[in-house]
Design an enzyme around this catalytic site. Structure first.
Site, PDB file in Angstrom:
ATOM      1  N   CYS A 123       6.211   3.481   5.435  1.00 33.47           N
ATOM      2  CA  CYS A 123       6.383   4.900   5.094  1.00 33.47           C
ATOM      3  C   CYS A 123       7.849   5.303   5.258  1.00 33.47           C
ATOM      4  CB  CYS A 123       5.487   5.757   5.984  1.00 33.47           C
ATOM      5  SG  CYS A 123       5.432   7.500   5.517  1.00 33.47           S
ATOM      6  N   CYS A 219      -1.324   7.998  10.256  1.00 33.18           N
ATOM      7  CA  CYS A 219      -1.821   9.322   9.882  1.00 33.18           C
ATOM      8  C   CYS A 219      -2.983   9.278   8.904  1.00 33.18           C
ATOM      9  CB  CYS A 219      -0.674  10.157   9.313  1.00 33.18           C
ATOM     10  SG  CYS A 219       0.068   9.469   7.812  1.00 33.18           S
TER      11      CYS A 219
END
Length: 376
Positions: A123, A219
């Protein structure tokens, strides 16, 4: 607000650029949490024009049902509220497709290939840095600031990446792939203070996120069911196979290699063994899980792929092979990392991050390992 700004005076200095911050523009990556909100407040206090940017990584309906996620529905609203309170602009950019292809799909494919992925690094390498960099430059920013707990220090040869002063919060392992060009443009104002100080600044400034819980480590898997997500994305992942020992003798069966990682002991469901067994390696092509005694986990060396260099590597250094592991003495020979003493739980797919003291010298992805009995 005066007390809060005084508490953050050192961190504000992180924004000072040649000629001062006045007349400069800072873009802050805002996830909706307390860390990035305080960074925005400190950037504003530096005197620079400050702009908050949030990447929407999930569609709105899914995002609102993801407690503990970041860059989701509630988080976007929180980021906007903080920007409104600070009197700065806030922009939201839809990066759901990029996040899905660069992070989530890769996470599933890595598990299917028998590796142990680190999606937070992917990410950072993709949506959070590469994409945000372009957005910040398009907005005419002089720098991009984030809420990561890591320090950017300027040495004789330019910016360097260092561990945060708070070891419990240090995120340098997840930022090893940051390039030198990115370090020129990045600012990490929270790396020099502990988390409780960040929350104190947020509370004194009256930010609504001061007591907001931290987001999950991964997440997009807020419930921690990695295997469930992989099954959903890749139905073929449920294909079962054999659990065998180092000699190839079948000891049991499994319901998919996605349920196992190198070094795992629990969940093997193999009884009647004279000693505890651990996952030694995974063979996706045969769908076999190979188990053995803990001694068989000892690794003497590892081959690194996609090596990122941030400092001189031709010297004794320490290597961290898991996010929660302690750095251990090692040396790098080309792309071959040799440990001074056998290291346990070294898994392909993870990262090996290289340090000299607190400085990050670089790192790479663990492509394969060598048994301690074979490495020299």
């Amino acid at each position: 607000m005066k007390c809060a700004i005084a508490c953050g005076v050192i961190e504000i200095a992180d924004f000072q650029m040649a000629g001062g911050a006045a007349g400069r523009r800072i873009v802050v990556a805002m996830s909706g949490g307390v860390d990035s909100s305080v960074v925005a407040a400190l950037a504003k206090a530096s005197g620079a024009e400050t702009i908050g940017v949030t990447l929407q990584l999930y569609d709105h309906g899914e995002a609102t049902a993801r407690p503990g996620a970041c860059c989701a529905g509630r988080d976007i609203r929180d980021a906007r509220a903080v920007c409104d309170q600070l009197g700065i602009a806030h922009y939201v950019f839809d990066h759901e497709s990029s996040f899905r292809s660069q992070v989530v799909d890769r996470f599933a494919d890595e598990y299917l290939a028998g590796r142990t992925p680190i999606p937070c690094v992917q990410c950072n390498m993709g949506p959070k840095f590469t994409d945000l960099f372009q957005l910040a430059r398009d907005l005419g920013a002089d720098c991009l600031a984030t809420g990561h707990y890591v320090r950017r220090m300027v040495g004789a040869d330019g910016p360097e990446l260092h561990r945060a002063i708070d070891p419990a919060r240090d995120q340098s392992y997840f930022l090893f792939a940051t390039t030198g060009a990115q370090l020129d443009f990045l600012r990490f104002p929270l790396g020099g203070m502990p988390k409780d100080r960040v929350r104190a600044i947020a509370a004194e400034m009256g930010l609504g996120v001061a007591a907001k819980p931290d987001s999950q480590d991964i997440c997009f898997v807020p419930d921690g069911d990695y295997a469930g997500l992989v099954r959903k994305l890749r139905p073929a992942a449920v294909a079962g196979g054999e659990i065998v020992d180092l000699s190839g003798q079948t000891l049991g069966r499994h319901e998919g290699i996605i349920h196992y990682t190198v070094g795992q002991r629990r969940g093997l469901d193999i009884g009647g063994q004279p000693e505890p067994l651990y996952v030694i390696r995974l063979e996706p092509e045969t769908r076999r899980v190979i188990v053995g005694p803990r001694a068989a986990l000892a690794v003497g060396a590892a081959r690194l792929a996609d090596l990122n260099v941030l400092g001189p590597l031709d010297r004794p250094l320490t290597a961290k092979v898991r996010s929660m592991a302690r750095p251990v003495p090692a040396r790098l020979h080309g792309h071959r990392l040799v440990f001074e003493a056998p290291e346990f739980g070294v898994a392909p797919g993870q990262a090996a991050v290289l340090y000299e003291g607190d400085r990050v010298l670089g790192g790479g992805w663990i492509a394969e390992t060598e048994s301690a009995s074979l490495a020299a």
